[in-house]
Write an enzyme that holds these catalytic residues in place. Structure first.
Site, PDB file in Angstrom:
ATOM      1  N   GLU A  88       0.700  -0.941  15.938  1.00 13.16           N
ATOM      2  CA  GLU A  88       0.010   0.312  15.560  1.00 13.16           C
ATOM      3  C   GLU A  88      -0.884   0.794  16.701  1.00 13.16           C
ATOM      4  OE1 GLU A  88      -2.263   0.489  11.776  1.00 13.16           O
ATOM      5  OE2 GLU A  88      -3.698   1.658  12.949  1.00 13.16           O
ATOM      6  N   CYS A 107       0.868  -1.178   0.000  1.00  8.47           N
ATOM      7  CA  CYS A 107       0.000   0.000   0.000  1.00  8.47           C
ATOM      8  C   CYS A 107       0.905   1.228   0.000  1.00  8.47           C
ATOM      9  CB  CYS A 107      -0.867  -0.001   1.256  1.00  8.47           C
ATOM     10  SG  CYS A 107       0.123   0.055   2.747  1.00  8.47           S
ATOM     11  N   SER A 143       1.677 -10.400   9.837  1.00  7.75           N
ATOM     12  CA  SER A 143       0.996  -9.234   9.269  1.00  7.75           C
ATOM     13  C   SER A 143      -0.502  -9.327   9.516  1.00  7.75           C
ATOM     14  CB  SER A 143       1.294  -9.163   7.767  1.00  7.75           C
ATOM     15  OG  SER A 143       0.278  -8.444   7.111  1.00  7.75           O
ATOM     16  N   THR A 190      -6.074   0.963  11.658  1.00  6.49           N
ATOM     17  CA  THR A 190      -6.321   1.211  10.226  1.00  6.49           C
ATOM     18  C   THR A 190      -6.660  -0.057   9.441  1.00  6.49           C
ATOM     19  OG1 THR A 190      -3.962   1.053   9.774  1.00  6.49           O
ATOM     20  CG2 THR A 190      -4.845   3.264  10.115  1.00  6.49           C
ATOM     21  N   HIS A 235       5.655  -5.514   8.453  1.00 10.36           N
ATOM     22  CA  HIS A 235       5.551  -6.910   8.895  1.00 10.36           C
ATOM     23  C   HIS A 235       5.849  -7.868   7.752  1.00 10.36           C
ATOM     24  CE1 HIS A 235       3.071  -6.133  12.742  1.00 10.36           C
ATOM     25  NE2 HIS A 235       4.311  -6.456  13.028  1.00 10.36           N
ATOM     26  N   HIS A 242      -1.170  -5.154  18.841  1.00 13.86           N
ATOM     27  CA  HIS A 242      -0.570  -4.758  17.561  1.00 13.86           C
ATOM     28  C   HIS A 242       0.221  -3.460  17.742  1.00 13.86           C
ATOM     29  CE1 HIS A 242      -0.193  -3.411  13.408  1.00 13.86           C
ATOM     30  NE2 HIS A 242      -0.417  -4.674  13.066  1.00 13.86           N
ATOM     31  N   HIS A 280       4.147   1.482  11.334  1.00 15.42           N
ATOM     32  CA  HIS A 280       2.999   1.391  12.248  1.00 15.42           C
ATOM     33  C   HIS A 280       2.971   2.528  13.257  1.00 15.42           C
ATOM     34  CE1 HIS A 280       4.357  -2.755  11.191  1.00 15.42           C
ATOM     35  NE2 HIS A 280       3.107  -2.835  10.818  1.00 15.42           N
TER      36      HIS A 280
HETATM   37  S1  SF4 Z   1      -2.661   3.092   7.030  1.00 16.46           S
HETATM   38 FE1  SF4 Z   1      -1.658   1.119   6.908  1.00 16.46          FE
HETATM   39  S2  SF4 Z   1      -2.684   0.092   5.201  1.00 16.46           S
HETATM   40 FE2  SF4 Z   1      -3.150   2.258   5.016  1.00 16.46          FE
HETATM   41  S3  SF4 Z   1      -1.632   3.120   3.619  1.00 16.46           S
HETATM   42 FE3  SF4 Z   1      -0.895   3.368   5.725  1.00 16.46          FE
HETATM   43  S4  SF4 Z   1       0.389   1.594   6.127  1.00 16.46           S
HETATM   44 FE4  SF4 Z   1      -0.908   1.131   4.351  1.00 16.46          FE
END
Ligand code: SF4
Length: 274
Positions: free
Chosen positions: A124, A12, A214, A159, A40, A122, A72
């Site tokens: 994040e 992403c 992940s 997210t 990850h 996690h 994250h």
């Molecule tokens: S929030 Fe997470 S899934 Fe979305 S672009 Fe950022 S790293 Fe990627």
């Protein structure tokens, strides 16, 4: 055997940005540390290590050099600790995750209680919680909602959260007091999940590629498994066991947001040659 790749799969925006930034600063002549896995994916971590980026789990023993903050994100205290030690921070936090930090920071300072919907273990979520002095109520299941205090709450999501869980929990919370709700689920996640669902419905076997740690890859696996019983999760081509796959007419491939293109291509190229 026909092999189809999901329309949206793999890196992403935030992950690609983090890897590009890390590779840009990588240098064998300088000490560069990554605080936790940048993304990850063990293969990417290994590639970064070959470029001289060392994985650390604590900055305690570090006295100089650059420290990369993972995609994250981390809590506020990490930046404070780096400043105290005069360490240079290279911030590779995904900008969408930073936005969640800013929301939490601002509402916490206004006196709101913070609710994070996501997995408390996690990185994040641990990082987001670090912007409200680790005071957040973290929910990952509709049955976890306990008694709330008599004050307004600000609600955010990990997210990579599944939308259905977000909807169920926020619906329940809405009847429990004053809630300011920010849907911080990233569209990269839902786009990958939707593309995987479309594909999983029409194939005989679904292969989900991505790190075993992940979270978004594991969620892709769960979604595909519900629609296609014959779904497997692998990290790389060498994890493939072809025994049952030879019976499949159509194979679908998807990959988590932290899976690099070269790993997806390796699996795809191998399968189309069978
Ligand atoms: S929030 Fe997470 S899934 Fe979305 S672009 Fe950022 S790293 Fe990627």
């Amino acid at each position: 055997m026909k092999v189809i790749k999901a329309e949206k799969a793999g890196f992403c925006f935030g992950v690609k940005r983090a890897v590009d930034m890390a590779l840009e600063v990588a240098s064998k002549d300088k000490e560069i540390y990554s605080y936790g896995q940048l993304i990850h994916n063990d293969q990417v971590t290994q590639k970064l290590a070959e470029k001289g980026i060392l994985l650390i789990e604590s900055i305690e023993p570090i006295t100089s050099g650059d420290v990369i903050v993972r995609s994250h994100g981390v809590g506020k205290s990490f930046y404070d600790a780096c400043e105290d030690k005069n360490l240079n921070v290279i911030n590779c936090t995904c900008p969408f995750v930073e936005k969640v930090h800013r929301i939490v920071d601002s509402y916490y300072k206004k006196g709101y209680g913070i609710i994070i919907i996501g997995d408390k273990n996690h990185p994040e979520v641990i990082g987001i919680n670090g912007w409200c002095n680790n005071s957040a109520l973290i929910l990952n299941d509709i049955d976890e909602i306990l008694q709330l205090e008599d004050k307004p709450y600000c609600v955010v999501a990990q997210t990579t959260l599944k939308y259905a869980l977000w909807e169920a929990i926020t619906h329940k919370l809405s009847g429990m007091g004053a809630m300011t709700v920010f849907n911080t689920i990233c569209s990269a996640t839902s786009e990958r999940q939707e593309a995987a669902m479309v594909l999983a419905k029409k194939v005989d076997c679904m292969i989900v590629i991505g790190g075993y740690h992940s979270s978004n890859t594991r969620k892709l696996y769960e979604i595909c498994k519900e629609l296609c019983e014959n779904t497997i999760h692998i990290e790389k081509k060498s994890d493939l066991v072809m025994t049952n796959m030879n019976k499949c007419g159509i194979i679908g491939i998807t990959a988590g947001a932290s899976t690099p293109d070269w790993i997806i291509d390796e699996v795809y190229d191998f399968l189309v040659q069978q």
